[in-house]
Design a protein around this motif. Sequence first.
Motif, PDB file in Angstrom:
ATOM      1  N   ALA A   1       9.338 -35.117  35.175  1.00 50.81           N
ATOM      2  CA  ALA A   1      10.125 -34.617  36.099  1.00 50.81           C
ATOM      3  C   ALA A   1      10.878 -33.180  35.617  1.00 50.81           C
ATOM      4  O   ALA A   1      10.732 -32.728  34.469  1.00 50.81           O
ATOM      5  N   ILE A   2      10.974 -32.407  36.701  1.00 48.42           N
ATOM      6  CA  ILE A   2      11.550 -30.856  36.207  1.00 48.42           C
ATOM      7  C   ILE A   2      12.363 -30.633  37.578  1.00 48.42           C
ATOM      8  O   ILE A   2      12.033 -30.789  38.561  1.00 48.42           O
ATOM      9  N   ALA A   3      13.656 -29.757  37.212  1.00 47.60           N
ATOM     10  CA  ALA A   3      14.583 -29.675  38.248  1.00 47.60           C
ATOM     11  C   ALA A   3      15.132 -28.285  37.786  1.00 47.60           C
ATOM     12  O   ALA A   3      15.700 -28.241  36.535  1.00 47.60           O
TER      13      ALA A   3
ATOM     14  N   ALA B   1      13.601 -30.508  32.224  1.00 43.48           N
ATOM     15  CA  ALA B   1      12.220 -31.422  32.395  1.00 43.48           C
ATOM     16  C   ALA B   1      12.257 -32.452  31.262  1.00 43.48           C
ATOM     17  O   ALA B   1      12.915 -32.396  30.454  1.00 43.48           O
TER      18      ALA B   1
ATOM     19  N   GLU C   1      20.254 -34.170  39.172  1.00 45.14           N
ATOM     20  CA  GLU C   1      19.377 -35.311  39.473  1.00 45.14           C
ATOM     21  C   GLU C   1      18.007 -34.776  39.018  1.00 45.14           C
ATOM     22  O   GLU C   1      17.609 -33.941  39.813  1.00 45.14           O
ATOM     23  N   LEU C   2      17.182 -35.579  38.413  1.00 48.95           N
ATOM     24  CA  LEU C   2      15.985 -34.982  38.071  1.00 48.95           C
ATOM     25  C   LEU C   2      14.932 -36.330  38.870  1.00 48.95           C
ATOM     26  O   LEU C   2      14.933 -37.422  38.461  1.00 48.95           O
ATOM     27  N   ARG C   3      14.015 -36.043  39.623  1.00 50.33           N
ATOM     28  CA  ARG C   3      13.480 -37.237  40.191  1.00 50.33           C
ATOM     29  C   ARG C   3      11.852 -36.990  39.793  1.00 50.33           C
ATOM     30  O   ARG C   3      11.450 -35.796  39.440  1.00 50.33           O
TER      31      ARG C   3
END
Length: 280
Positions: A274-276, A255, A177-179
């Motif tokens: 966004a980045i995770a 990202a 999940e990217l928030r």
Amino acid sequence: MNVTEYIASGILESYVMGVVTDQERREVECLSSIYPTIRQELDELSAALENYAFMHRVEPPASVKERLLQQIDFDKPNQKPLDGTATETPIRPMPIGVLAGGPTYRVTWIAAASVGLLLLFFSFYLFSQLRSNQKTLSSTRTSNESLQTQLRQLREKQTQNDRMLALLSQPGLRTMELRGNEKAPQGNIILFWNTQTHEVAVQPRSLPPLPADKQYQLWSMVGGKPVDAGVFDSGSENKLIQRLNRSVSRAEAFAVTVEKRGGSPTPTLSTLLAIAPVKS
């Protein structure tokens, strides 16, 4: 003025048939000189009715000629006698039957003209029906093309769903999940990455729509460097899973940035949304 409605009103057909008032006649002649579309329609109607009348013309019965020959007495031309005196041409009274007795050639011609007029009105009716049927056929064809387009779109969506189902059911699938950051606080993206087939898909649950010349672009971070992982859209159908056209074999993080349509070779850091990291 709505030229299409004016043509469909039937005033041009009435004008060609000669059953309009003087005011309507002047109106048609005035508008046909202003609007080329009305002039063209008027010419086509006149040509069609003229051709139909010519094809269905009614020849007078052969008995008319015989009756006329019986009623008219053709005298031989006067011949000058040998003594030089001229002979007087006898004057014969017209037979009373021509004026009062039985059907005459005038009655026959009136009957023929009546039949011709009836055929002309009937041809006008058939012509109107033909135009109506042509419009109905055109409307049906347009509806059929629209249905075929919708069916093709449904088949494409079904094919896409089948592919996504196959992707999600394969072993080695990882879900992330990217928030969104402060630039997209409501942003939420679900990422599907298959570490065995290296396929990548995204489901943008909530992302702001972009201009027509912009797209979202996914990046995979490998050794601290961004690698293009494909572009995707977001809008009215942003809840659909979109399969990207890039394969990702390795990734330390993912990202998302906003780039020009078609993607960019390097990310624009000012548009990072966004980045995770990828959890081991």
